[in-house]
Design an enzyme around this catalytic site. Sequence first.
Site, mmCIF file in Angstrom:
data_model
loop_
_atom_site.group_PDB
_atom_site.id
_atom_site.type_symbol
_atom_site.label_atom_id
_atom_site.label_comp_id
_atom_site.label_asym_id
_atom_site.label_seq_id
_atom_site.Cartn_x
_atom_site.Cartn_y
_atom_site.Cartn_z
ATOM 1 C CD GLN A 118 -2.755 1.544 2.430
ATOM 2 O OE1 GLN A 118 -1.965 1.866 3.434
ATOM 3 N NE2 GLN A 118 -3.904 1.088 2.526
ATOM 4 C CG HIS A 161 -3.977 4.886 2.338
ATOM 5 N ND1 HIS A 161 -5.264 4.757 2.276
ATOM 6 C CD2 HIS A 161 -3.518 4.637 3.619
ATOM 7 C CE1 HIS A 161 -5.764 4.756 3.779
ATOM 8 N NE2 HIS A 161 -4.674 4.679 4.496
ATOM 9 C CG ASN A 172 -8.115 5.499 6.523
ATOM 10 O OD1 ASN A 172 -9.274 5.178 6.414
ATOM 11 N ND2 ASN A 172 -7.315 4.473 6.971
ATOM 12 C CE1 TYR A 191 -2.299 9.124 7.334
ATOM 13 C CE2 TYR A 191 -3.754 7.536 6.692
ATOM 14 C CZ TYR A 191 -3.088 7.955 7.677
ATOM 15 O OH TYR A 191 -3.305 7.495 9.014
ATOM 16 C CG ASN A 195 -5.524 11.525 10.043
ATOM 17 O OD1 ASN A 195 -5.151 11.540 11.090
ATOM 18 N ND2 ASN A 195 -5.083 10.525 9.169
ATOM 19 N N GLY A 224 -15.587 -5.232 10.213
ATOM 20 C CA GLY A 224 -16.219 -6.205 11.062
ATOM 21 C C GLY A 224 -17.040 -7.320 10.555
ATOM 22 N N GLY A 231 -9.341 -6.717 9.062
ATOM 23 C CA GLY A 231 -8.190 -6.071 9.916
ATOM 24 C C GLY A 231 -7.648 -6.483 11.154
ATOM 25 C CE1 TYR A 253 -0.943 1.572 14.977
ATOM 26 C CE2 TYR A 253 -1.874 2.289 17.075
ATOM 27 C CZ TYR A 253 -2.133 1.995 15.666
ATOM 28 O OH TYR A 253 -3.400 2.068 15.281
#
Length: 367
Positions: A97, A174, A177, A179, A234, A300, A321, A349
Amino acid sequence: MNLLFTEYTLGKNKLKNRAVMAPMTRSRAIGNIPNDLMAEYYAQRASAGLQITEGVSPSPNGLGYARIPGIFSEEQVQGWKKVTDAVHAKQGRIFVQLMHSGRVGNHLNLPKGAELVGPSAIGLKGTTWTDAEGSQPYSSPREMNLKDIQAAILEYAKAAENAIKAGFDGIELHGANGYLIEQFLHPSANHRNDEYGGDWKKRNRFAVEVATAVVEAIGADKVGIRLSPYGVFNDLEIHDEIEEQYKDLAISLGKLGLVYIHIVNHSSMGAPAPKDSTVAEIRELYKSQNPNGAYILSGGYDPERADSDLKEKNADLIAFGRNFISNPDLVERLEKGIPLAEADASLFYTPGEKGYTDYPVAALSKV
């Protein structure tokens, strides 16, 4: 038969099942270079029909988060070669990605000479982690000029070429989200009044030009894109033009022959759900231009819901995910009804193997 566990041909890639490992930031790339630990992580999860890597920057400017990998240097290409070799040794298929963080990040996370940029000089509220000084406010981006935009498009194309050199089976842009690509798409991040901003047709231009450049570099059968209509991650906001904008974008991407469109749905984690009608229209318009293109849905899913959407042709592939984090053998667990292990979110992370490569497969676990 549950279609989730059946084979599927994606472009020139034969997938052993229709379960996709969704891209997930894991922040293990010390010095922004893929490493042996990352190769082990992806190899552990190679039973997915398709793996999509974490977000990987095509540019030094796109490394806004701590320890995210790039694919713009030879050292990074060689690091990723370890990953693709490990996945292919287990008969897996893997796309990288390409994620340019754009305005999202802090200058302390960037290498020397890089800078935070975006379609407009609009910063984010809140803080982000830096290894140098801990949690820090997001840095303000510099507005990209036309030369910057053309340079960024070329960086995506070069990164796609590097991905093929590194052994990837394809790339995912991508465009979700919050970006860089979605920053251009979105009126809350894009206040330009030139050919890359203003009305939604102009806001779509950067995404289409990036996709075009990448297709020209490596071929449409190796290029997918992830989109998040109605996403608010974001500092994005819901706006009135989403449906018309994404319908137009779907037609453009279909004409380019992109091998798939991947729709983000994070409503299971509290985000707004994309409208079912918009998701369906994006699919129909994309496939009207590219009937053999694949449509990936996420959000989900369990095996029963996945089978239903596959049989009703709402999707061709289903992405999972967080469950892939703590269940490297997720596909087998889903197929055999084996209970799933829970992930430790505090380790999502953090550097090192803990919470990364130390989750056991069912045969070795106590579940």
